[in-house]
Design an enzyme around this catalytic site. Structure first.
Site, PDB file in Angstrom:
ATOM      1  N   CYS A   1       7.671 -37.210 -14.945  1.00  0.00           N
ATOM      2  CA  CYS A   1       6.937 -35.987 -15.223  1.00  0.00           C
ATOM      3  C   CYS A   1       7.263 -34.919 -14.192  1.00  0.00           C
ATOM      4  O   CYS A   1       8.045 -35.118 -13.274  1.00  0.00           O
ATOM      5  CB  CYS A   1       5.429 -36.253 -15.180  1.00  0.00           C
ATOM      6  SG  CYS A   1       4.867 -37.604 -16.217  1.00  0.00           S
TER       7      CYS A   1
ATOM      8  N   ASP B   1       1.532 -46.971 -16.311  1.00  0.00           N
ATOM      9  CA  ASP B   1       1.608 -47.273 -14.884  1.00  0.00           C
ATOM     10  C   ASP B   1       0.830 -46.253 -14.065  1.00  0.00           C
ATOM     11  O   ASP B   1       0.405 -46.553 -12.947  1.00  0.00           O
ATOM     12  CB  ASP B   1       3.070 -47.359 -14.417  1.00  0.00           C
ATOM     13  CG  ASP B   1       3.864 -46.099 -14.688  1.00  0.00           C
ATOM     14  OD1 ASP B   1       3.475 -45.320 -15.580  1.00  0.00           O
ATOM     15  OD2 ASP B   1       4.894 -45.896 -14.026  1.00  0.00           O
TER      16      ASP B   1
END
Length: 639
Positions: free
Chosen positions: A2, A99
């Protein structure tokens, strides 16, 4: 994978939503699959998401309903399944399979010590509303980036410097850029923008919201140590390296989206390809480049490895049209000047691979971790050269080297001979950066105008390396050089371009050779063991000898080197004439036109090979136009 961003203010003053929105827009390319913003009083956190793990349920920011803690996270945690099971055993209930939620839970249970349990690549921030603090951490190798800028009452952070420009402003940091002209990349602690720095790798920090001005308290939780481990028999080291490489690649194949490989035919990418093919089978694809310039083309080696391993290989021919298009896209994306032309083909290869996969495994880091650079051997030769009589060392040999014809061949004998003779009166650590670098300090005085050099307080770019070397724990020169390469060249060159160019294509790049378990094993090994048989990466070659073609194992180190010298004479000739015209240079008042014109003339007349240095100057000028002056790229009309 990201883009993350955030803003923290002291004294309880609320963050500004319009600033967070601007930061989100600047990082859209890093996460086209979704975005989100969390804002609560003096804290604002945001994310743009490239969905790789738990594509349906892994949106960010993630908030723990019991404590109210909120996280934004960039990266992958390769041991998140093991940690998830451990956290569940103590009663933690997960709502997603991502995660990111594991990282947040680990922080809530173990506090700052959570990072000691992580095996991954990451940069993240957690807001703890009960403690009124924000926690920030970055992975040990610095695979994932994080930039910072201070405000009057707090600070802001982001995955790329460009997202902080609305806060910090568009001012060049000429001290940092002075270093760029030496190294060809930005040093690991700075950016080219005044007021913007980099959060250090392997570090964590707390921000106390109760203070009038929120400030970072940073400390390292991990530092590299080379060659400081106990001796190990070569056979045992080979077996352990083989097992760890297999395990690292297995972990990093983890994904809920298609995964591929970057394959150049070099030893590192071929090693990753072998272990990936063994784990993944023929379903995995590799991606590589072919150059029209045969002196720089290694595509046949990549095809050889792919055939040997039985994997499907997809190839992109890097034509002049793609060269021009690649530089245009790099200029729009790259918010730091970068002296290495590899970014252009890397971006186009990333866009090509993104048509088929979302994640690629790469071979970055092998040279720094497993002693692969030819300079390590060159330093041994240099120690002998320094013992030669002055008439030979500083007279006859340099005169003979000056008579060598200029060649466009990648890492030609002429290039290596001229480079080798530089800096023989410096310490070896300083000489190393002169070998690897671009402009020395004396030349920079002729290159830059007095108005610019007057803004550079420390003009000896290599002075601090002598002090750094003296304070290192490493037992040998080779280990110290590897440590410096790890901290500087790997961070500033390899990992920077790997992250920036792949993310510009919304592609996640992973680096199994920098897996935490690999670092813990390989860094402490004695340098002589890594260079088993007296050759760079000798230990790795022994581990791979049963698995790869002999031609790949025995080929000399070449690296990924585009024909930049040829490009600046040909396809980008008109662009350089435009960028470095007398009228333009004198109007900006940064460069000395006579010096640049001499470099161009000597290169075009084959009197000297200035391809690397001219590329570095072109990159600096394109960056300055785009990110300081905020001007449209001149590439369309000039190229």
């Amino acid at each position: 994978m990201c883009g993350i961003f955030g803003m923290v203010r002291g004294g309880g003053r609320p963050v500004e939503s319009n600033v967070l929105a601007a930061m989100k827009t600047a990082l859209h390319h890093r996460g086209p699959d979704g975005n989100g913003i969390f804002a609560e009083g003096p804290v604002g956190l945001g994310n743009t998401r490239l969905a790789v793990v738990d594509t349906a349920g892994g949106s960010q920011p993630v908030i723990d309903p019991s404590s109210g803690a909120a996280i934004v996270y960039n990266g992958e945690l390769f041991n998140h399944l093991e940690l998830r099971a451990e956290l569940e055993s103590v009663g933690w209930c997960f709502r997603t399979h991502s995660d990111t939620e594991v990282v947040l839970a680990a922080f809530c249970v173990w506090g700052e010590d959570c990072v000691l349990r992580f095996n991954g690549m990451y940069a993240f921030a957690v807001f703890d509303p009960k403690a009124r603090r924000v926690f920030i951490a970055r992975d040990p190798a610095g695979i994932k980036p994080l930039y910072l800028t201070e405000t009057a009452d707090g600070l802001a952070f982001a995955s790329e410097a460009k997202a902080l420009l609305p806060i910090a402003g568009r001012r060049p940091d000429w001290q940092a850029l002075w270093g760029y002209l030496t190294y060809g990349y930005m040093a690991p602690d700075c950016s080219p923008f005044a007021g913007i720095t980099k959060f250090p790798a392997g570090s964590l920090a707390w921000i106390d919201l109760e203070l009038p001005a929120a400030r970072l308290a940073v400390r390292p939780y991990w530092q590299p140590r080379f060659g400081c481990g106990a001796p190990l028999a070569e056979g045992e080291a080979v077996d352990r390296l083989d097992a760890l490489l297999s395990q690292a690649v297995k972990h990093e194949l983890m994904s809920d989206v298609p995964v591929g490989l970057f394959l150049s035919g070099g030893l590192d990418s071929s090693a990753v390809a072998y272990y990936a093919a063994r784990r993944h089978g023929q379903a995995i694809s590799s991606f590589g480049l072919a150059f029209e310039e045969t002196t720089h083309d290694e595509s046949n080696d990549a095809r050889t490895v792919a055939r040997h391993l039985g994997i499907e290989h997809k190839e992109l021919m890097f034509s002049p049209a793609l060269v021009r298009e690649g530089l245009r896209r790099v200029t729009e994306t790259m918010d730091e000047p970068f002296g290495d032309s590899t970014v252009v083909p890397l971006l186009m290869l990333s866009r090509f691979a993104r048509e088929h996969v979302t994640v690629v495994l790469t071979g970055w880091g092998g040279d720094e971790v497993l002693a692969g650079y030819p300079t390590l051997t060159a330093h041994r030769v240099a120690s002998l050269y320094r013992r030669l009589p002055g008439m030979l060392a500083h007279g006859l040999v340099p005169a003979l080297v000056d008579r060598l014809p200029v060649s466009d061949k990648y890492l030609s004998f002429e290039f290596k001979a001229r480079r080798f003779l530089r800096g023989m009166k410096l310490t070896p650590e300083q000489q190393h950066f002169l070998w690897m670098g671009y402009f020395d300090d004396a030349f920079k005085h002729a290159l830059l105008t007095p108005d610019v050099t007057a803004q550079v307080a420390q003009q000896d770019s290599l002075a601090h390396f002598a002090g750094m070397a003296a304070g290192m724990a490493e037992p040998t020169l080779t280990d110290r050089i590897m440590h410096l390469d790890f901290r500087y060249f790997l961070h500033g060159n390899g990992l920077f371009q790997a992250d920036r160019m792949t993310m510009a294509a919304s592609l996640e790049a992973r680096v199994p050779l920098l897996n935490k378990q690999m670092l813990d094993f390989a860094l402490p090994l004695p340098a002589g063991l890594k260079m088993a048989g007296g050759t760079p990466k000798g230990l790795l070659k022994k581990a791979l000898a049963p698995h790869l073609p002999p031609a790949i194992l025995s080929k000399p180190k070449k690296g990924f080197g585009p024909p930049s010298g040829h490009w600046v004479r040909s396809v980008f000739g008109p662009l350089l004439d435009h960028l470095f015209s007398r009228e333009r240079i004198e109007a900006q008042g940064i460069l000395n036109h006579a010096t640049v014109a001499r470099l161009l003339a000597e290169h075009r007349e084959l009197k000297a090979d200035h391809g690397r240095t001219l590329w570095a100057l072109m990159s600096l000028q394109l960056w300055y136009d785009r990110f300081i002056l905020d001007q449209a790229s001149p590439l369309e009309r000039a190229a």
